[in-house]
Write a protein that holds these residues in place. Sequence first.
Motif, PDB file in Angstrom:
ATOM      1  N   PRO A 160       7.634  -0.910  -8.436  1.00  0.00           N
ATOM      2  CA  PRO A 160       8.533  -2.214  -7.946  1.00  0.00           C
ATOM      3  C   PRO A 160       9.237  -1.931  -6.908  1.00  0.00           C
ATOM      4  O   PRO A 160       9.214  -2.891  -5.935  1.00  0.00           O
ATOM      5  N   ASP A 161       9.747  -0.656  -6.566  1.00  0.00           N
ATOM      6  CA  ASP A 161      10.594  -0.226  -5.446  1.00  0.00           C
ATOM      7  C   ASP A 161       9.525  -0.065  -4.190  1.00  0.00           C
ATOM      8  O   ASP A 161       9.984  -0.459  -3.036  1.00  0.00           O
ATOM      9  N   ASP A 162       8.398   0.217  -4.373  1.00  0.00           N
ATOM     10  CA  ASP A 162       7.438   0.110  -3.267  1.00  0.00           C
ATOM     11  C   ASP A 162       7.127  -1.370  -2.840  1.00  0.00           C
ATOM     12  O   ASP A 162       7.116  -1.669  -1.472  1.00  0.00           O
ATOM     13  N   VAL A 163       7.120  -2.215  -3.516  1.00  0.00           N
ATOM     14  CA  VAL A 163       6.833  -3.598  -3.408  1.00  0.00           C
ATOM     15  C   VAL A 163       8.222  -4.351  -2.872  1.00  0.00           C
ATOM     16  O   VAL A 163       7.825  -4.923  -1.607  1.00  0.00           O
ATOM     17  N   ASP A 164       9.279  -4.100  -3.241  1.00  0.00           N
ATOM     18  CA  ASP A 164      10.367  -4.436  -2.854  1.00  0.00           C
ATOM     19  C   ASP A 164      10.714  -3.812  -1.056  1.00  0.00           C
ATOM     20  O   ASP A 164      11.377  -4.559  -0.361  1.00  0.00           O
ATOM     21  N   ARG A 190       4.053   4.886   0.957  1.00  0.00           N
ATOM     22  CA  ARG A 190       3.133   4.000   0.073  1.00  0.00           C
ATOM     23  C   ARG A 190       2.684   3.020   0.955  1.00  0.00           C
ATOM     24  O   ARG A 190       3.609   2.383   1.801  1.00  0.00           O
ATOM     25  N   GLY A 191       1.490   2.849   0.952  1.00  0.00           N
ATOM     26  CA  GLY A 191       0.953   1.773   1.533  1.00  0.00           C
ATOM     27  C   GLY A 191       0.244   0.537   0.823  1.00  0.00           C
ATOM     28  O   GLY A 191       0.283   0.884  -0.251  1.00  0.00           O
ATOM     29  N   GLN A 237       2.450  -2.562  10.194  1.00  0.00           N
ATOM     30  CA  GLN A 237       1.314  -1.403  10.001  1.00  0.00           C
ATOM     31  C   GLN A 237       1.656  -0.133  10.493  1.00  0.00           C
ATOM     32  O   GLN A 237       1.454   0.902   9.607  1.00  0.00           O
ATOM     33  N   LYS A 238       2.727   0.179  11.089  1.00  0.00           N
ATOM     34  CA  LYS A 238       3.329   1.380  11.725  1.00  0.00           C
ATOM     35  C   LYS A 238       4.311   1.915  10.599  1.00  0.00           C
ATOM     36  O   LYS A 238       4.307   3.067  10.189  1.00  0.00           O
ATOM     37  N   ARG A 239       4.717   0.875   9.698  1.00  0.00           N
ATOM     38  CA  ARG A 239       5.718   1.606   8.698  1.00  0.00           C
ATOM     39  C   ARG A 239       5.075   1.405   7.365  1.00  0.00           C
ATOM     40  O   ARG A 239       5.160   2.409   6.441  1.00  0.00           O
ATOM     41  N   HIS A 240       4.109   0.786   7.078  1.00  0.00           N
ATOM     42  CA  HIS A 240       3.313   0.542   5.720  1.00  0.00           C
ATOM     43  C   HIS A 240       1.826   0.364   5.948  1.00  0.00           C
ATOM     44  O   HIS A 240       1.496  -0.764   6.606  1.00  0.00           O
TER      45      HIS A 240
END
Length: 360
Positions: free
Chosen positions: A334-338, A11-12, A309-312
Motif C-alpha cells: 500500500p505504501d508503494d501505491v500511495d 519500486r516500479g 518514469q524517472k521516479r517510478h
Amino acid sequence: MISRLHDPASRGFASDNYAGIHPDILAALATANEGHQAAYGDDAYTERLQHVFRDHFGARATVHPVLTGTGANVVGLQAMTVPWGAVICAESAHVNTDECGAPERIAHLKLLPVPTPDGKLTPALIERQAGGRGDVHRAQPTVVTITQPTELGTLYTPQEIAAICAYAHDRDMTVYLDGARLAHAAAALDVPLRALTTDAGVDVLSFGGTKNGLLLGEALVVLDPDAVRGTEYLRKAAAQLASKMRFVSAQFIALMESGLWLANARHANAMARRLAGAVSSLPGVRVVRPVQSNAVFAVLPADVTARLQKRHPFYVRDEGTGEVRWMCSFDTTPDDVDAFAAALAEELAASGADTEPVTP
C-alpha cells in the motif's frame, strides 16, 4: 562478493516481472538444492508436480515445466498444429505482438489475428478467420488461442471460455489458453483454476509462475492428450528442457500446494484496485480500461509520463494516445501505491494539468 546494484526500496509499476522472489519460493529452492537428483525431469520433484497440477486441473492433466512464457506458447501451439495449420488469436495477443515472431519462426505456424475492442475473442470474432477450410491456398485454422487475463487486463468468464471452446470443437479446432497471469484471473473471478480451463473445455494451457513469485519457470499443461503430439520432443527442440528441472518443479510445488499462488494473485489484484482508486480522481488522469486483475491502464500528458518514469518505472502502451500500463505484483505494498500516486499528483501539478478525470 557482489555488491548491491539497486535500491531495494525503489519500486516500479512496469511489470510483475520486475518483482523479486517470494521468500517461500526461495526456501523451496534451498531445500531442493540438497543432494543430487536425476536431470531433465526424471527427478522426484517433477514427478510430484504431476499430482499437484492434477489436483488443480483434473486427473488427465500433464504438466511440462519450461523456462519462459514464450517457450511454453511455442511448444504448446506447435504440439497442437500441423505444418499447414494456423492459429486464430486476438490482434493484441502476446503471441502476436510480443514474442518476436517466435510462434511463426520456431513453430512454423501461421497466426491469424482478429481485431478486438477489449482484447477478448468471441465466437463471432473467431468466425472472421475460421473460413477457408479445405482451401489448398489458405493456411488451415486448427487452433484458437486466448489469453486470460487478456493483454488489456480484461477477463473472460468461465461461460465465455466455454462458448469459445464449444465453437472451436464443433469445427474440429482445439483451444490453447495463454495463462501467464491465470492465477490473477482465478483470484479476481473467485473460481478454481479448472473452472477457467478443464471444465470450460480448454485443451492446453500455459500457467505462469514468474509473474507470481517464482525466480523463473512456467508450466505447459496438457489437459487433453489427444490434442497434442510430440510435446516432449518439441520442448527439447525449442531449448525449453531444463537439465536441473527440479528447481523449476520445486518452485511450482511451493506455489501451488500451499495456496500461495492464490494469495499472491489476490494481493496484486487488490493493489491494482487501490492504485486505480488513488489516481482516478487526479485532474489530468484518465483510467481508460476496467481494472479487473493486476493491471491499470491510463492516459497521461506526455510530459508527466516522461518525468514520472524517472521516479517510478512503467511502460507506455501507446505513444499516439499517451496510454500507459501500471502493473502490480505480489510484493507491491500500500505504501508503494500511495507513494506512486503522490508522485503522479506532484508531476501533474508541475505540468499545470487541469483536465477533468474520467473513469470507465
